[in-house]
Design an enzyme around this catalytic site. Structure first.
Site, PDB file in Angstrom:
ATOM      1  N   SER A 143      -1.678  -6.617 -10.476  1.00  0.00           N
ATOM      2  CA  SER A 143      -0.296  -7.103 -10.947  1.00  0.00           C
ATOM      3  C   SER A 143      -0.304  -8.304 -11.258  1.00  0.00           C
ATOM      4  O   SER A 143      -1.212  -9.226 -11.691  1.00  0.00           O
ATOM      5  CB  SER A 143       0.619  -7.151  -9.428  1.00  0.00           C
ATOM      6  OG  SER A 143       1.952  -7.712  -9.720  1.00  0.00           O
ATOM      7  N   TYR A 156       2.331 -10.689  -0.217  1.00  0.00           N
ATOM      8  CA  TYR A 156       1.785  -9.607  -1.283  1.00  0.00           C
ATOM      9  C   TYR A 156       0.938 -10.417  -2.580  1.00  0.00           C
ATOM     10  O   TYR A 156       0.062  -9.521  -2.777  1.00  0.00           O
ATOM     11  CB  TYR A 156       3.328  -9.164  -1.931  1.00  0.00           C
ATOM     12  CG  TYR A 156       3.156  -8.177  -3.147  1.00  0.00           C
ATOM     13  CD1 TYR A 156       2.708  -6.758  -2.877  1.00  0.00           C
ATOM     14  CD2 TYR A 156       3.209  -8.406  -4.274  1.00  0.00           C
ATOM     15  CE1 TYR A 156       2.621  -5.936  -3.911  1.00  0.00           C
ATOM     16  CE2 TYR A 156       3.151  -7.661  -5.511  1.00  0.00           C
ATOM     17  CZ  TYR A 156       2.791  -6.374  -5.310  1.00  0.00           C
ATOM     18  OH  TYR A 156       2.667  -5.618  -6.290  1.00  0.00           O
ATOM     19  N   LYS A 160      -2.965  -9.103  -4.499  1.00  0.00           N
ATOM     20  CA  LYS A 160      -2.953  -8.591  -5.565  1.00  0.00           C
ATOM     21  C   LYS A 160      -3.771  -9.676  -6.507  1.00  0.00           C
ATOM     22  O   LYS A 160      -4.749  -8.817  -7.499  1.00  0.00           O
ATOM     23  CB  LYS A 160      -1.604  -8.687  -6.512  1.00  0.00           C
ATOM     24  CG  LYS A 160      -0.574  -7.775  -5.967  1.00  0.00           C
ATOM     25  CD  LYS A 160      -1.028  -6.088  -6.407  1.00  0.00           C
ATOM     26  CE  LYS A 160      -0.689  -5.232  -5.308  1.00  0.00           C
ATOM     27  NZ  LYS A 160      -0.990  -3.919  -5.901  1.00  0.00           N
TER      28      LYS A 160
HETATM   29  P1  NAD Z   1       6.391   2.941  -4.745  1.00  0.00           P
HETATM   30  O1  NAD Z   1       6.798   2.123  -3.697  1.00  0.00           O
HETATM   31  O2  NAD Z   1       7.234   3.641  -5.716  1.00  0.00           O
HETATM   32  O3  NAD Z   1       4.996   3.701  -4.430  1.00  0.00           O
HETATM   33  C1  NAD Z   1       4.099   3.039  -3.817  1.00  0.00           C
HETATM   34  C2  NAD Z   1       3.065   4.460  -3.294  1.00  0.00           C
HETATM   35  O4  NAD Z   1       2.224   3.983  -2.392  1.00  0.00           O
HETATM   36  C3  NAD Z   1       4.027   5.257  -2.315  1.00  0.00           C
HETATM   37  O5  NAD Z   1       3.766   6.741  -2.796  1.00  0.00           O
HETATM   38  C4  NAD Z   1       3.740   5.294  -1.258  1.00  0.00           C
HETATM   39  O6  NAD Z   1       3.717   6.240  -0.371  1.00  0.00           O
HETATM   40  C5  NAD Z   1       2.286   4.900  -1.342  1.00  0.00           C
HETATM   41  N1  NAD Z   1       1.536   4.158   0.052  1.00  0.00           N
HETATM   42  C6  NAD Z   1       2.293   3.280   0.569  1.00  0.00           C
HETATM   43  N2  NAD Z   1       1.581   2.776   1.765  1.00  0.00           N
HETATM   44  C7  NAD Z   1       0.549   3.662   1.454  1.00  0.00           C
HETATM   45  C8  NAD Z   1      -0.761   3.900   2.598  1.00  0.00           C
HETATM   46  N3  NAD Z   1      -0.969   3.037   3.672  1.00  0.00           N
HETATM   47  N4  NAD Z   1      -1.690   4.790   2.281  1.00  0.00           N
HETATM   48  C9  NAD Z   1      -1.192   5.538   1.190  1.00  0.00           C
HETATM   49  N5  NAD Z   1      -0.290   5.279   0.390  1.00  0.00           N
HETATM   50  C10 NAD Z   1       0.607   4.459   0.634  1.00  0.00           C
HETATM   51  O7  NAD Z   1       5.937   1.712  -5.512  1.00  0.00           O
HETATM   52  P2  NAD Z   1       5.103   1.561  -6.960  1.00  0.00           P
HETATM   53  O8  NAD Z   1       5.931   0.374  -7.804  1.00  0.00           O
HETATM   54  O9  NAD Z   1       4.830   2.859  -7.830  1.00  0.00           O
HETATM   55  O10 NAD Z   1       3.756   0.816  -6.693  1.00  0.00           O
HETATM   56  C11 NAD Z   1       2.327   1.321  -7.015  1.00  0.00           C
HETATM   57  C12 NAD Z   1       1.435   0.039  -7.133  1.00  0.00           C
HETATM   58  O11 NAD Z   1       1.753  -0.608  -8.203  1.00  0.00           O
HETATM   59  C13 NAD Z   1       1.398  -0.909  -5.869  1.00  0.00           C
HETATM   60  O12 NAD Z   1       0.122  -1.124  -5.571  1.00  0.00           O
HETATM   61  C14 NAD Z   1       2.203  -2.078  -6.421  1.00  0.00           C
HETATM   62  O13 NAD Z   1       1.909  -3.366  -5.848  1.00  0.00           O
HETATM   63  C15 NAD Z   1       1.888  -1.939  -7.941  1.00  0.00           C
HETATM   64  N6  NAD Z   1       2.662  -2.944  -8.683  1.00  0.00           N
HETATM   65  C16 NAD Z   1       4.204  -2.608  -8.954  1.00  0.00           C
HETATM   66  C17 NAD Z   1       5.030  -3.188  -9.677  1.00  0.00           C
HETATM   67  C18 NAD Z   1       6.298  -2.732  -9.784  1.00  0.00           C
HETATM   68  O14 NAD Z   1       7.028  -3.611 -10.478  1.00  0.00           O
HETATM   69  N7  NAD Z   1       6.786  -1.633  -9.335  1.00  0.00           N
HETATM   70  C19 NAD Z   1       4.160  -4.273 -10.575  1.00  0.00           C
HETATM   71  C20 NAD Z   1       2.992  -4.477 -10.409  1.00  0.00           C
HETATM   72  C21 NAD Z   1       2.153  -3.654  -9.382  1.00  0.00           C
HETATM   73  C1  RM4 Z   2       4.880  -6.473  -8.623  1.00  0.00           C
HETATM   74  C2  RM4 Z   2       5.715  -7.569  -9.374  1.00  0.00           C
HETATM   75  C3  RM4 Z   2       7.184  -6.997  -9.604  1.00  0.00           C
HETATM   76  C4  RM4 Z   2       7.604  -6.623  -8.144  1.00  0.00           C
HETATM   77  C5  RM4 Z   2       6.707  -5.714  -7.512  1.00  0.00           C
HETATM   78  C6  RM4 Z   2       7.318  -5.422  -6.380  1.00  0.00           C
HETATM   79  O1  RM4 Z   2       3.642  -6.842  -8.362  1.00  0.00           O
HETATM   80  O2  RM4 Z   2       5.713  -8.726  -8.525  1.00  0.00           O
HETATM   81  O3  RM4 Z   2       7.797  -7.921 -10.134  1.00  0.00           O
HETATM   82  O4  RM4 Z   2       8.824  -5.986  -8.493  1.00  0.00           O
HETATM   83  O5  RM4 Z   2       5.450  -6.422  -7.284  1.00  0.00           O
END
Ligand code: NAD
Ligand code: RM4
Length: 253
Positions: A143, A156, A160
């Site tokens: 992230s 969190y 990351k």
């Molecule tokens: P989301 O909540 O839509 O998806 C998360 C997924 O992870 C879901 O399918 C959930 O079921 C699964 N999950 C949760 N716990 C789990 C476990 N113990 N075992 C297996 N699967 C599990 O969120 P997202 O935004 O799609 O997040 C996906 C990744 O992207 C995460 O690692 C998050 O940190 C990262 N991320 C998201 C953002 C953002 O802004 N959405 C930004 C940077 C990084």
């Molecule tokens: C990401 C980043 C985004 C936040 C998600 C949950 O890593 O920090 O801004 O919305 O996490």
């Protein structure tokens, strides 16, 4: 079809960014394993979307923080598809919590899912990739939070940063086997992980305005980058980060 004949495991692929990555890698020809933590209906919807576009996919319920379930995830993958070529460590959680209210239990849970999960899956996948002898790809969804703080994300952001660092160390360990290890650093993508946080229209407007391209990210913005890193064209990218944030990080002045 640059991933034809490749087998890809995507963790946390029942929703959000993982779902988009699974669908995109399948579009590019990969046979895909949709890992999920017991979200059968959502996972089946992803499988149906992949099959509808002519792809092949298998859903496996496995909590990435459980060593036994991770072992079964890769056993089932090998049984069904014979190997693993691509691992995408995507599963993650981010409870938005005030620092003074953060409990040890929440801290531990976030570390276990986000960082320990990436360790367990990377080790299991890389053993298979090493033994099969024709390289592989490990791509972790870190992230922008590996680079900057977040006041409600104190449990969190260290995970990351840790995932990014894990990819850097594994790039050294696994490079000699032809296994590359890289991180994607998304900015803000509106998904279930932050939907509650962005229910406040003022918070949503503020964070959108901070992005130079004028919008938050979409899961597909991340999926295209994952598909590139998984491809042969990315063979010489190892230990790198790809920041995919619409310019958010550089927008300080
Ligand atoms: P989301 O909540 O839509 O998806 C998360 C997924 O992870 C879901 O399918 C959930 O079921 C699964 N999950 C949760 N716990 C789990 C476990 N113990 N075992 C297996 N699967 C599990 O969120 P997202 O935004 O799609 O997040 C996906 C990744 O992207 C995460 O690692 C998050 O940190 C990262 N991320 C998201 C953002 C953002 O802004 N959405 C930004 C940077 C990084
Ligand atoms: C990401 C980043 C985004 C936040 C998600 C949950 O890593 O920090 O801004 O919305 O996490």
């Amino acid at each position: 079809m640059r991933l034809t004949d490749k087998v890809a495991v995507i963790t946390g692929a029942s929703r959000g960014i993982g779902r988009a990555i699974a669908i995109r890698l399948a579009q590019d020809g990969a046979r895909v394993v949709v890992d999920h933590p017991g979200e059968n209906d959502a996972a089946q919807e992803v499988i149906a979307a992949i099959r509808a576009q002519g792809g092949e996919a298998l859903a496996v319920a496995a909590d990435v923080s459980s060593p036994a379930q991770v072992q079964s995830l890769f056993q089932e993958t090998e049984q069904r598809f014979g190997t693993v070529d691509i691992l995408v460590n995507n599963a993650g959680i981010c409870p938005f919590v005030e620092w003074f209210d953060l409990t040890e239990a929440v801290w531990d849970q976030v570390q276990q899912v986000n960082l320990k999960g990436a360790f367990l899956c990377s080790q299991a996948a890389s053993r298979i990739m090493r033994d099969q002898g024709h390289g592989g790809r490990i791509i972790s969804v870190s992230s922008i939070s590996a680079l900057v703080g977040g006041s409600f994300q104190t449990a969190y952001t260290p995970t990351k940063a840790g995932i990014r660092s894990l990819m850097q160390s594994l790039a050294i360990v696994l490079g000699p086997y032809g296994i590359t290890c890289n991180s994607i650093l998304p900015g803000t993508v509106l998904t279930d992980i932050n939907r509650e946080h962005y229910r406040d229209p003022q918070v949503l407007a503020r964070d959108t305005q901070r992005v130079p391209v004028g919008r938050l990210g979409q899961p597909e913005d991340i999926a295209g980058v994952a598909a590139f890193l998984a491809s042969d064209e990315a063979a010489y990218i190892n230990g790198a980060d790809v920041l995919v944030d619409g310019g958010l990080f550089v927008n300080l002045q």
